[in-house]
Design an enzyme around this catalytic site. Structure first.
Site, mmCIF file in Angstrom:
data_model
loop_
_atom_site.group_PDB
_atom_site.id
_atom_site.type_symbol
_atom_site.label_atom_id
_atom_site.label_comp_id
_atom_site.label_asym_id
_atom_site.label_seq_id
_atom_site.Cartn_x
_atom_site.Cartn_y
_atom_site.Cartn_z
ATOM 1 N N HIS A 137 0.809 -1.217 0.000
ATOM 2 C CA HIS A 137 0.000 0.000 0.000
ATOM 3 C C HIS A 137 0.844 1.270 0.000
ATOM 4 C CE1 HIS A 137 -3.523 -2.434 1.965
ATOM 5 N NE2 HIS A 137 -3.303 -2.759 0.703
ATOM 6 N N PHE A 380 -0.987 -8.303 4.656
ATOM 7 C CA PHE A 380 0.336 -7.705 4.477
ATOM 8 C C PHE A 380 0.317 -6.357 3.769
ATOM 9 C CE2 PHE A 380 0.461 -12.384 3.644
ATOM 10 C CZ PHE A 380 0.745 -12.749 4.948
ATOM 11 N N CYS A 381 -0.740 -5.580 3.976
ATOM 12 C CA CYS A 381 -0.866 -4.271 3.303
ATOM 13 C C CYS A 381 -0.659 -4.416 1.794
ATOM 14 C CB CYS A 381 0.106 -3.259 3.899
ATOM 15 S SG CYS A 381 -0.309 -2.788 5.592
ATOM 16 N N ALA A 382 -1.230 -5.484 1.245
ATOM 17 C CA ALA A 382 -1.174 -5.733 -0.204
ATOM 18 C C ALA A 382 -2.510 -6.340 -0.626
ATOM 19 C CB ALA A 382 -0.014 -6.661 -0.542
ATOM 20 N N CYS A 467 -5.051 -4.408 7.922
ATOM 21 C CA CYS A 467 -4.427 -5.360 7.017
ATOM 22 C C CYS A 467 -4.836 -6.788 7.334
ATOM 23 C CB CYS A 467 -2.903 -5.225 7.054
ATOM 24 S SG CYS A 467 -2.332 -3.787 6.130
#
Length: 472
Positions: A137, A380-382, A467
């Site tokens: 992100h 995982f902020c993805a 997340c």
């Protein structure tokens, strides 16, 4: 499950860390009342400090004072420490003679800074930025908020993804050219990467600059802006074995000198009058306020330590551990290792996996409570990448670095194998969105001032930090 799953690989079990890290011998409590050495396989989130970095911080703390414009001896020393650290960090990543090295808080801070410096289009609209959906992100949200961003879904292979990038940049060049291509140096989900040299050649041919999110690359592989032609590089101290609050943006001067100062405040200005302000150029333009001297010194010390290691030795150490993680996990029934590109080469030490029948949060809680192993779980902020790959419910990530021993990897493989064959031995429940041990008996560290473990008191944690997987 394969009969060899729980068998130690002697060659890997005996692999020693390349450098000592602070906390490498810390004992942590288990739910059965015993204590074991902590296996920190969450290096991709925040790497422990190298011992040499901690020693350097201890050495310079008595010298700490205000920097820039201070006449006192310690102010002059601190200024010299800060500016020397800037040069050391820039040299470590092959900064060109005219590049700026700006000290920030972290990768996210660096990329937000750069987003404010992308030149506008001729018609006054924000500059165009192309970004892939594989990004953390930190390398996605700044462009969506501050520029005219297009998010490209990559292909299932590196070759297909390169072709898509070329096509999109070429289409833009014919109408509204892209100013910038934002690219991860290595995925924080899988450790995989795209070939930087080829990406840069394609982008420059079609009139775009390249910014590399180096958060997961710089701690694991050497990168040179001068050699690769990368225009901007962002990375974090806390992932580079220097968790003392500093990050870096290194890159071409013209955009940074012309861009809006990142923070309005003292140190960024030449002269202030009621009628208006004259801003500095160079690093000072974006470093308003009192800088993080100790963080910069710590990061420079980490860069020196990593530079002293032969790149081939770092890659060999990491590849040995990563291969064992992948082969060991894939030999266990119901375990799936996550991949982005079928033809990716030389991934860094990040391995993400799922265990069928077990929520990723439960797997992580089990590994911690019953085996003393630290991993990461969630998305995982993805979020876009995990969604595209079919892992909206999240996954578990294990990651290694220069301070990781082979025995820690073997412990993880064995622990996951026991989870599949025997199940958890303790009771677990979800509290405020997090898996925790029921009536957790583990004590908190003496002298910490804590009344209990954070997870049991983390009201709204999943909503606040965003997340973890969505609830059904």
């Amino acid at each position: 499950m394969s009969a060899t799953t729980l068998t130690r690989d002697a060659a890997v079990a005996d692999v020693a860390p390349l450098r000592p890290v602070v906390g490498g011998e810390t004992l942590v409590p288990l739910v059965d009342g015993t204590r074991v050495p902590y296996a920190n396989l969450d290096v991709a989130a925040s790497a422990p400090a190298l011992q040499a970095v901690a020693d350097r911080v201890t050495q310079v703390l008595p010298l700490y004072a205000s920097v820039h414009r201070g006449a006192g001896y310690l102010s002059q020393v601190s200024t010299a420490l800060y500016e020397t650290a800037r040069r050391t960090i820039g040299a470590f990543v092959g900064a060109r003679d005219d590049d700026l090295t700006i000290i920030t808080r972290n990768t996210t801070d660096s990329l937000n800074l750069l987003a404010g410096c992308v030149p506008a289009q001729p018609d006054g609209r924000p500059g165009r930025v192309l970004v892939l959906d594989v990004e953390h992100h930190a390398n996605l949200l700044p462009w969506q908020r501050g520029t005219d961003a297009t998010v490209l879904s990559g292909g299932s292979t590196v070759a297909e993804t390169l072709a898509q990038i070329r096509e999109e940049l070429a289409d833009g060049a014919a109408d509204r050219p892209y100013a910038l291509l934002a690219l991860t140096g290595a995925s924080n989900v899988t450790g995989e990467s795209l070939p930087v040299d080829q990406i840069v050649a394609i982008a420059h041919e079609l009139g775009a600059r390249v910014v590399l999110d180096g958060a997961q690359l710089v701690p694991h592989r050497r990168i040179s802006l001068e050699t690769t032609g990368v225009d901007y590089l962002a990375f974090s101290g806390h992932k580079t074995y220097a968790p003392f609050g500093a990050g870096v943006l290194v890159g071409r001067r013209d955009w940074l000198d012309a861009g809006t100062p990142y923070l309005a405040g003292g140190g960024a200005v030449r002269r202030v009058r009621v009628e208006g302000t004259e801003w500095h150029e160079g690093p000072a333009r974006h470093e308003a306020g009192s800088p993080n001297v100790i963080g910069a010194v710590a990061l420079a010390a980490a860069c020196e330590e990593l530079a002293a290691l032969a790149p081939a030795d770092v890659a060999a150490h990491e590849n040995t551990l990563r291969r064992r993680l992948v082969s060991g996990l894939e030999a266990i029934d119901r375990v799936e290792v996550v991949r982005v590109w079928a033809d990716a080469v030389d991934p860094v030490g990040v391995v993400t996996f799922t265990v069928a029948g077990y929520d990723p949060g439960l797997v992580a809680a089990y590994l911690s409570a019953e085996h003393g192993i630290g991993v990461r779980d969630g998305r995982f902020c993805a979020h876009p990448l995990l969604g595209r790959l079919g892992f909206d419910a999240g996954a578990v990530r294990a990651s290694v670095g220069v301070g990781t021993a082979g025995e820690e990897v073997e412990r993880l493989v064995a622990a996951v194998g026991r989870l599949v064959t025997e199940g958890p031995q303790a009771g677990y429940d979800v509290v405020d969105g997090l898996w925790v041990v029921t009536d957790d008996p583990r004590p908190v560290p003496e002298g910490s001032g804590l009344a209990g473990l954070l997870a049991t008191a983390a009201v709204g944690f999943d909503e606040t930090f965003g997340c973890l997987p969505d609830e059904d």
